[in-house]
Design an enzyme around this catalytic site. Sequence first.
Site, short mmCIF file in Angstrom:
data_model
loop_
_atom_site.label_atom_id
_atom_site.label_comp_id
_atom_site.label_asym_id
_atom_site.label_seq_id
_atom_site.Cartn_x
_atom_site.Cartn_y
_atom_site.Cartn_z
N GLU A 255 -7.27 2.75 -30.02
CA GLU A 255 -7.37 3.01 -31.47
C GLU A 255 -6.61 4.28 -31.84
O GLU A 255 -5.93 4.34 -32.86
CB GLU A 255 -8.85 3.11 -31.87
CG GLU A 255 -9.54 1.74 -31.79
CD GLU A 255 -11.04 1.83 -31.97
OE1 GLU A 255 -11.69 2.59 -31.22
OE2 GLU A 255 -11.57 1.15 -32.86
N GLU B 247 -14.73 -2.85 -25.80
CA GLU B 247 -16.05 -2.47 -26.30
C GLU B 247 -17.07 -3.58 -26.17
O GLU B 247 -18.26 -3.35 -25.94
CB GLU B 247 -15.96 -2.05 -27.78
CG GLU B 247 -15.26 -0.71 -28.02
CD GLU B 247 -13.77 -0.84 -28.20
OE1 GLU B 247 -13.18 -1.87 -27.81
OE2 GLU B 247 -13.16 0.11 -28.74
N GLY C 104 -11.46 3.41 -27.92
CA GLY C 104 -11.00 4.48 -28.80
C GLY C 104 -9.63 5.02 -28.40
O GLY C 104 -8.92 5.61 -29.22
#
Length: 705
Positions: free
Chosen positions: A109, A129, A106
């Site tokens: 991201e 992930e 994240g």
Amino acid sequence: MPDLVKLSLHDDIAVITIDNPPVNALGPGVPEGIAEAIKAAGANEKIRAIVMIGAGQTFIAGADIREFGKIVSGTRPRLDLSPYLRVIEDARKPVVVAIHGTALGGGLETAMSAHYRVIAPGAQVGQPEVKLGLIPGAGGTQRLPRLAGVLKAVEMCAVGESIKAEEAVSLGIADRLIEGDLLAGAVAFAREFAGHSAPKTRERNEKLQATNPVIFAAARDQARKRGRGMIAPLAAIDAVEAATQLPFDEGCAREAELFNKCLFSTQSKALIHAFFGERTVAKIPGIPKTIKPLEIRRAAIVGAGTMGGGIAMTYANAGIPVIVKETNKEALDRGISTVHNNYATSVAKGRLSQQSMDERLSRITPQLSYDGFDQADIIVEAVFESMAVKKQVFSELDKIARPDCILASNTSSLDIDEIASATSRPDMVIGNHFFSPANVMRLLEVVRGRETSSEVIATSMALGKKLGKIAVLAGNCRGFIGNRMVAPYLREAQFLVEEGASVEQVNQALYDFGMAMGPLAMDDLTGLDVSYAIRREFERLEKPGVRKPLVPDLLCEQRRFGQKTGRGWSKYDANRQPSPDPETAELIERSARQAGIARRKIASDEIVDRCIYALVNEGARILEEGIALRSIDIDITYLYGYGFPAWRGGPMFYADTVGVHRVLARIEELEKEHGPDLWAPAALLQNLVARDRSFASFDEGKEGS
Ligand code: 3HC
Ligand code: NAI
């Protein structure tokens, strides 16, 4: 705005600092805080551009992994990061993310939803992930191919390895490398681009054009090989493929669907268990952080055989000079030439530079005497697995070593207390059980004796980390955690071939379960002579009349030691490739017939049940005796030392996923068939079932859990 995110002004540039130690994970409050800060900066007319940076050692290392379990159990709703990332991407003032440390999951991201990224040398970015059984869940599979290209995005999302700052720049993930002060550099960069129209990653489609579908087919082939049995790598590839086929929003919807499927899978729970387990095993109840590990600057090793050589490489690789002592020149030359060849292979494969090889070799001093052992901070004994030989060596070391020198044995099964009794300093004696090949295998089983001091334990645990290992603490018993459990596992594999399964069938069944190799293949790799010697050491302790495997001793008497002699349970060619050995098959059949064992067709399910439940039952005993501190210590031992599939979480976690009541019921059936000496259920297992608990709940409340 929560304190987790701070907004400050540098004249015309707003700086948003994410401050959520230790790794600035996107826990509750962080994404909300970022969105609020972006809006606040947007509303301030004096601000021309925005910089986002992490406080402390790193940018954002990802979503808060602790939250996933709560989401799956329904105690917390899923936090969808995407709307917060949209706020960043839709900001009308340019947003520049400044990356140091890591931008993972994240974190990357978030960075990709900004308009620009600058990065410090030494920083890393990645979508790891998949290592947690997940895929990127906040647009990573859609934005990364738009920045880095489809090929690299597939690799990063399906394999999960991070890339370095320089590569991130060359791929277009980051826009500039900033040497020196990162914040100052980012602010200057932001000023340069203030007033320009801010490029939205989701609208940058040029790298998606004309994608060759072969990329995906090849990636799926590789993922099936590398991540045998795992669902997340394939889901990650599907999601990136969706980026090439669907508009951004629909691609994100597909990603969310695949992310959810992974999130609610047992595989993801298992891999998250492994992630935290790796860190939990370093925490030892009863040894407070105030106990400072001793400093290890120089090491010495006794024995340059299979293990001594590998251990020497491990120390040399970690920058610690090491002396290696042998009894005769031939053994010493053989040991050192193996070390040399191992390094040379790494150089030939491009994994190591010639200069590094030379440096590492220069740290290893081979010799036939104990010269310099009085300078060592730790001495590791790696001589034959014989109590008599080990006691002799330890009594010699006791005379030479400094009083504050740690005396560690690499024994794989022998009593540490008895070894320590050959010295005048049992508090300084400990087991440091490396796994073969010692320079490769990640596990270090640290075995505490009755009198081993806390300082010596703490030193071994810290040293393990320095050597690049995962150190697990075990109590002293025959075989400690790993080999004590492997004994009934191998026993069942060997019984099964006597009862009618073929060697290949047994190996295949466990391989298909996910083990790195079948049990008999592992036996052949370790060397049947090794277990033969251990059996002789412990023969006197065997209970008479209990069924024992018939064939291993017979194979050893014929010098069929496995891979090292080209024959064992299987036959091996010059490249160590196995094939069925009809002579071994004949020997098994004849021995079984003579012993009156009825041969029958055996299903793969029975093979898996008997081998894996033998591990679980012994693991439960090990827990009940306190040999392992927590069930997670057993799981980590098996993941890093025995090739247990990480996506099954380890033997004890696996038992929890099957359900301990079902495991017990099957063990009770096996007890009826094969007798209590082999299959009496562990009291702890019965206890857990009676109280409707699990191995995980057994760990709860223990320090580190
Ligand atoms: N969430 C929660 N806790 C985390 C965390 C995370 N993402 N990353 C690390 N931690 C915790 C560790 O458990 C550890 O806690 P402890 O001190 O209580 O044991 C502490 O932070 C420090 O971690 P390490 O000991 O691992 O520190 P290192 O400096 O050795 O490594 C790291 C730092 C490289 C960031 C490493 O911790 C790491 O790889 N973390 C996981 C990164 C990751 O997988 N990110 C993806 C998460 S999933 C995601 O983002 C989904 C998204 O797509 C929606
Ligand atoms: P090995 O037989 O390859 O090497 C032992 C070496 O010790 C020989 O080279 C021998 O010459 C030397 N030696 C014997 N007495 C000595 C002395 N007094 N001084 C100096 N050198 C001496 O054995 P291996 O496999 O390396 O095993 C060593 C230890 O490691 C054993 O305790 C074994 O149980 C343990 N171990 C072995 C593993 C394996 O897979 N081989 C895995 C983990 C532990």
